[in-house]
Every structure is written in C-alpha cells, then in structure tokens.
Design an enzyme around this catalytic site. Structure first.
Site, PDB file in Angstrom:
ATOM      1  N   ALA A  14       0.808  -1.231   0.000  1.00 22.13           N
ATOM      2  CA  ALA A  14       0.000   0.000   0.000  1.00 22.13           C
ATOM      3  C   ALA A  14       0.834   1.272   0.000  1.00 22.13           C
ATOM      4  O   ALA A  14       0.298   2.357   0.155  1.00 22.13           O
ATOM      5  CB  ALA A  14      -0.940  -0.011   1.199  1.00 22.13           C
ATOM      6  N   ARG A  16       2.268   2.547  -2.526  1.00 23.50           N
ATOM      7  CA  ARG A  16       2.070   3.298  -3.776  1.00 23.50           C
ATOM      8  C   ARG A  16       1.027   2.569  -4.643  1.00 23.50           C
ATOM      9  O   ARG A  16       0.511   1.509  -4.261  1.00 23.50           O
ATOM     10  CB  ARG A  16       3.397   3.411  -4.537  1.00 23.50           C
ATOM     11  CG  ARG A  16       3.885   2.081  -5.062  1.00 23.50           C
ATOM     12  CD  ARG A  16       5.126   2.242  -5.921  1.00 23.50           C
ATOM     13  NE  ARG A  16       5.315   1.055  -6.721  1.00 23.50           N
ATOM     14  CZ  ARG A  16       6.491   0.519  -7.030  1.00 23.50           C
ATOM     15  NH1 ARG A  16       7.594   1.085  -6.573  1.00 23.50           N
ATOM     16  NH2 ARG A  16       6.571  -0.550  -7.788  1.00 23.50           N
ATOM     17  N   ASN A  87      -2.920  -7.118  -1.842  1.00 23.88           N
ATOM     18  CA  ASN A  87      -2.696  -6.331  -3.056  1.00 23.88           C
ATOM     19  C   ASN A  87      -1.264  -6.402  -3.574  1.00 23.88           C
ATOM     20  O   ASN A  87      -1.040  -6.282  -4.774  1.00 23.88           O
ATOM     21  CB  ASN A  87      -3.062  -4.863  -2.767  1.00 23.88           C
ATOM     22  CG  ASN A  87      -2.526  -3.922  -3.818  1.00 23.88           C
ATOM     23  OD1 ASN A  87      -3.108  -3.757  -4.881  1.00 23.88           O
ATOM     24  ND2 ASN A  87      -1.369  -3.291  -3.548  1.00 23.88           N
ATOM     25  N   TYR A 152       3.512 -14.672 -14.088  1.00 19.74           N
ATOM     26  CA  TYR A 152       2.511 -13.741 -13.522  1.00 19.74           C
ATOM     27  C   TYR A 152       1.096 -14.284 -13.720  1.00 19.74           C
ATOM     28  O   TYR A 152       0.282 -14.302 -12.787  1.00 19.74           O
ATOM     29  CB  TYR A 152       2.690 -12.386 -14.215  1.00 19.74           C
ATOM     30  CG  TYR A 152       1.808 -11.274 -13.692  1.00 19.74           C
ATOM     31  CD1 TYR A 152       2.077 -10.660 -12.470  1.00 19.74           C
ATOM     32  CD2 TYR A 152       0.723 -10.813 -14.432  1.00 19.74           C
ATOM     33  CE1 TYR A 152       1.280  -9.618 -12.002  1.00 19.74           C
ATOM     34  CE2 TYR A 152      -0.075  -9.774 -13.974  1.00 19.74           C
ATOM     35  CZ  TYR A 152       0.211  -9.176 -12.756  1.00 19.74           C
ATOM     36  OH  TYR A 152      -0.580  -8.141 -12.299  1.00 19.74           O
ATOM     37  N   ALA A 154       0.161 -17.380 -14.201  1.00 20.45           N
ATOM     38  CA  ALA A 154      -0.041 -18.568 -13.356  1.00 20.45           C
ATOM     39  C   ALA A 154      -0.323 -18.152 -11.913  1.00 20.45           C
ATOM     40  O   ALA A 154      -1.198 -18.717 -11.250  1.00 20.45           O
ATOM     41  CB  ALA A 154       1.190 -19.474 -13.418  1.00 20.45           C
ATOM     42  N   LYS A 156      -1.679 -15.361 -10.852  1.00 25.46           N
ATOM     43  CA  LYS A 156      -2.990 -14.712 -10.723  1.00 25.46           C
ATOM     44  C   LYS A 156      -4.128 -15.713 -10.949  1.00 25.46           C
ATOM     45  O   LYS A 156      -5.173 -15.626 -10.299  1.00 25.46           O
ATOM     46  CB  LYS A 156      -3.099 -13.523 -11.694  1.00 25.46           C
ATOM     47  CG  LYS A 156      -2.104 -12.394 -11.407  1.00 25.46           C
ATOM     48  CD  LYS A 156      -2.280 -11.809 -10.011  1.00 25.46           C
ATOM     49  CE  LYS A 156      -1.457 -10.536  -9.797  1.00 25.46           C
ATOM     50  NZ  LYS A 156      -1.630  -9.964  -8.465  1.00 25.46           N
ATOM     51  N   ILE A 185      -3.913  -0.570 -15.533  1.00 24.64           N
ATOM     52  CA  ILE A 185      -4.133   0.557 -14.625  1.00 24.64           C
ATOM     53  C   ILE A 185      -2.849   1.395 -14.605  1.00 24.64           C
ATOM     54  O   ILE A 185      -1.748   0.842 -14.619  1.00 24.64           O
ATOM     55  CB  ILE A 185      -4.447   0.052 -13.191  1.00 24.64           C
ATOM     56  CG1 ILE A 185      -5.574  -1.003 -13.203  1.00 24.64           C
ATOM     57  CG2 ILE A 185      -4.779   1.205 -12.256  1.00 24.64           C
ATOM     58  CD1 ILE A 185      -6.931  -0.547 -13.643  1.00 24.64           C
TER      59      ILE A 185
HETATM   60  P1  NAI Z   1       3.110  -1.298  -7.931  1.00 20.76           P
HETATM   61  O1  NAI Z   1       4.327  -1.989  -8.418  1.00 20.76           O
HETATM   62  O2  NAI Z   1       2.876   0.127  -8.322  1.00 20.76           O
HETATM   63  O3  NAI Z   1       3.055  -1.375  -6.322  1.00 20.76           O
HETATM   64  C1  NAI Z   1       3.212  -2.598  -5.654  1.00 20.76           C
HETATM   65  C2  NAI Z   1       3.533  -2.341  -4.183  1.00 20.76           C
HETATM   66  O4  NAI Z   1       3.724  -3.629  -3.580  1.00 20.76           O
HETATM   67  C3  NAI Z   1       4.838  -1.548  -3.967  1.00 20.76           C
HETATM   68  O5  NAI Z   1       4.643  -0.561  -2.984  1.00 20.76           O
HETATM   69  C4  NAI Z   1       5.825  -2.622  -3.501  1.00 20.76           C
HETATM   70  O6  NAI Z   1       6.833  -2.120  -2.617  1.00 20.76           O
HETATM   71  C5  NAI Z   1       4.896  -3.599  -2.791  1.00 20.76           C
HETATM   72  N1  NAI Z   1       5.482  -4.942  -2.696  1.00 20.76           N
HETATM   73  C6  NAI Z   1       6.056  -5.671  -3.686  1.00 20.76           C
HETATM   74  N2  NAI Z   1       6.542  -6.824  -3.195  1.00 20.76           N
HETATM   75  C7  NAI Z   1       6.256  -6.834  -1.868  1.00 20.76           C
HETATM   76  C8  NAI Z   1       6.508  -7.748  -0.816  1.00 20.76           C
HETATM   77  N3  NAI Z   1       7.163  -8.899  -1.017  1.00 20.76           N
HETATM   78  N4  NAI Z   1       6.080  -7.424   0.432  1.00 20.76           N
HETATM   79  C9  NAI Z   1       5.427  -6.269   0.681  1.00 20.76           C
HETATM   80  N5  NAI Z   1       5.160  -5.356  -0.291  1.00 20.76           N
HETATM   81  C10 NAI Z   1       5.578  -5.638  -1.545  1.00 20.76           C
HETATM   82  O7  NAI Z   1       1.885  -2.245  -8.343  1.00 20.76           O
HETATM   83  P2  NAI Z   1       0.376  -1.876  -8.737  1.00 20.76           P
HETATM   84  O8  NAI Z   1       0.321  -1.599 -10.189  1.00 20.76           O
HETATM   85  O9  NAI Z   1      -0.180  -0.881  -7.781  1.00 20.76           O
HETATM   86  O10 NAI Z   1      -0.340  -3.307  -8.533  1.00 20.76           O
HETATM   87  C11 NAI Z   1      -1.008  -3.668  -7.325  1.00 20.76           C
HETATM   88  C12 NAI Z   1      -1.659  -5.027  -7.531  1.00 20.76           C
HETATM   89  O11 NAI Z   1      -2.567  -4.980  -8.623  1.00 20.76           O
HETATM   90  C13 NAI Z   1      -0.657  -6.143  -7.862  1.00 20.76           C
HETATM   91  O12 NAI Z   1      -1.059  -7.348  -7.251  1.00 20.76           O
HETATM   92  C14 NAI Z   1      -0.771  -6.258  -9.367  1.00 20.76           C
HETATM   93  O13 NAI Z   1      -0.394  -7.535  -9.826  1.00 20.76           O
HETATM   94  C15 NAI Z   1      -2.250  -5.988  -9.574  1.00 20.76           C
HETATM   95  N6  NAI Z   1      -2.558  -5.528 -10.917  1.00 20.76           N
HETATM   96  C16 NAI Z   1      -2.033  -4.364 -11.421  1.00 20.76           C
HETATM   97  C17 NAI Z   1      -2.353  -3.964 -12.716  1.00 20.76           C
HETATM   98  C18 NAI Z   1      -1.854  -2.699 -13.320  1.00 20.76           C
HETATM   99  O14 NAI Z   1      -2.153  -2.468 -14.498  1.00 20.76           O
HETATM  100  N7  NAI Z   1      -1.125  -1.855 -12.629  1.00 20.76           N
HETATM  101  C19 NAI Z   1      -3.225  -4.790 -13.556  1.00 20.76           C
HETATM  102  C20 NAI Z   1      -3.718  -5.974 -12.921  1.00 20.76           C
HETATM  103  C21 NAI Z   1      -3.385  -6.320 -11.655  1.00 20.76           C
END
Ligand code: NAI
Length: 244
Positions: A14, A16, A87, A152, A154, A156, A185
């Site tokens: 959370a 970002r 998330n 990825y 797999a 999801k 997004i």
């Molecule tokens: P992002 O990369 O902008 O942010 C992800 C956050 O998760 C970061 O703050 C990061 O530090 C944290 N994080 C990563 N690994 C971690 C770990 N091991 N422990 C604790 N925190 C961790 O990602 P975004 O775009 O906000 O995506 C959020 C979710 O939505 C993800 O599950 C992503 O797969 C999913 N999603 C995103 C899409 C997009 O278009 N941005 C599309 C479909 C799904």
C-alpha cells in the site's frame, strides 16, 4: 457515520499505486488501515500522506514468518482484523524459454504464497468473530493468459482458484472472500510501457483509456462494505471492458 467506521484493515503493497489508492479509499470510508509494504519509510510516508489513524508496517509478504509477525503487530496495535486486502504483487516478465527459475519463484512467492500466508493467519480470528472480508488483487491476465507473463498469469490464475476455494471454506462463518481483476491501470507497474504500446492498449479497451487506481479502489471499498454482504467467491473484472 461512514460505512467502515472503526473497522481494522490491512492493505499489502500500500505504499504506492493501487494499494495506496485502496488504503486512501478505505480511510475515507472510516477504516483504520495498516499500510503494509517492503519499505518502512515509504509505508510511513504513504500513511502520513493519507492522514487519519493509519500506520505503516514493514513486511516482506513473501515470507511466512514475517506475515505472522505483522498480523500479530497489527492486531496488538490496532485491534482485531476485520478486512484483509492482498494487493502486493510483482512482475518479472520473460518469454517462456528465457524465464529463469528465480523469476518464476519470486513471482509465485509474492503474488500467490503471500495471500495464502496472510489469509490463513487472518481467517481464524475472523471465523471466531463470524465476520470478515478478504479481497485478493488478481488480474485479467489470470483469466486470459498473456505472452511473456507465464509466471505472472499462473500466479494470478492460482490466486483466483485460491479465492474460490477459501470462499467456500469460510462462507458458513460469514467471512467473504472475493477477487478483483484489474486490466491496465496507470501505476509504476505499467509506466514502463512505451507511448506506442500504451496507445495500442487504449485502442483495445472499449472505454478508450487505461484505468486509474481509484477505479479499482472504489470496487474494493464496495466489496468490503455493507452493500456486498451477499457476494463471495467472485472475480470482479475492472478493465474498461477489455475482457468480456
Ligand atoms: P506497484 O508496483 O505500483 O506497487 C506494488 C507495491 O507492492 C509496492 O509498494 C511494492 O513495494 C509492494 N510490494 C512488492 N513486493 C512486496 C513484498 N514482497 N512485500 C510487501 N510489499 C511488496 O503495483 P500496482 O500496479 O499498484 O499493482 C497492485 C496489484 O494490482 C498487484 O497485485 C498487481 O499484480 C495488480 N494488478 C495491477 C495492474 C496494473 O495495471 N497496474 C493490472 C492488474 C493487476
């Protein structure tokens, strides 16, 4: 009174992007949100930016012991957990023949094992109190697959199977478990795509634009709130109509 008044929520990843938008939205709805992320400073900054009674917690959610410790800390500091939003997620894209073991494993550990560790840890208390909401952030790629994203996709698709199984196990105790599957997004995860790719993507989306994190956060707020009391085991696609 806001609909989530005083409810205690964890949102992982959370600091970002979509997670931050979800944490802000749940705060506006009256919840007390634990902002869980890898980086303590970023989590603290995010929580200060949102305002309200939020707290940042450092945790690598791919580590089972860290998940257990964080659940303990959150419940000690904020109270019994009502809402869990899994998330945090990562990509390590590569075509199959070049996909490295470590990139397969890291993606599975973060995107699939982490929700398992946290859901298992949170479920006991929720079942005892006969109330709880869990939302898992999947992806349309988990439904359709995608070239270069076997790991990825797999993870999801696995998360969707996990969501439906756990929803069946916990339903009799009024713990509701759903998934949200975003399309494209606007976040740092998609920022790496070039202008041309983004244009091509927009043309494939009936609503004609990439989504905003707030488009996803509103759906999560709905799923953890009073209007979703009869919804469990579902995957809500939030993608501007890209996959129908
Ligand atoms: P992002 O990369 O902008 O942010 C992800 C956050 O998760 C970061 O703050 C990061 O530090 C944290 N994080 C990563 N690994 C971690 C770990 N091991 N422990 C604790 N925190 C961790 O990602 P975004 O775009 O906000 O995506 C959020 C979710 O939505 C993800 O599950 C992503 O797969 C999913 N999603 C995103 C899409 C997009 O278009 N941005 C599309 C479909 C799904």
């Amino acid at each position: 009174m806001p609909e989530l008044d005083g409810r205690v929520a964890i949102v992982t990843g959370a600091a970002r992007g979509i997670g931050l938008a979800i944490a802000s939205e749940l705060t506006r709805a009256g919840a007390v949100v634990a902002i869980v992320d890898l980086d303590e400073d970023q989590a603290a900054q995010a929580s200060a930016g949102i305002g309200g009674p939020q707290r940042g917690f450092r945790c690598d959610v791919s580590d089972s012991a860290e998940c257990a410790r964080t659940l303990d800390e959150v419940e000690k500091e904020l109270g019994p957990l009502d809402i869990l939003v899994n998330n945090a997620g990562i990509t390590r894209d590569s075509l199959l023949l070049r996909l490295k073991d470590e990139d397969w494993q890291r993606v599975l550990d973060t995107n699939l094992s982490a929700p398992f560790y946290l859901t298992r840890g949170a479920a006991r208390g929720m079942m005892k109190r006969r109330e709880g909401r869990i939302v898992n952030l999947a992806s349309v790629v988990g439904l359709t697959g995608n070239r270069g994203q076997a790991n990825y996709a797999a993870s999801k698709a696995g998360l969707i199977g996990f969501t439906k199984s756990v929803a069946q196990e916990l339903a009799s105790r009024n713990v509701l478990v759903n998934a949200v599957a975003p399309g494209f997004i606007e976040t740092e995860m998609t920022a790496a795509l070039g202008a041309e790719t983004r244009q091509a993507i927009s043309e494939r989306i009936p609503l004609g634009r990439l989504g905003d994190p707030a488009d996803v956060a509103g759906v999560v707020r709905f799923l953890v709130g009073p209007y979703a009391s009869y919804i469990t085991g579902q995957v809500i696609v939030v993608d501007g109509g890209m996959v129908m």
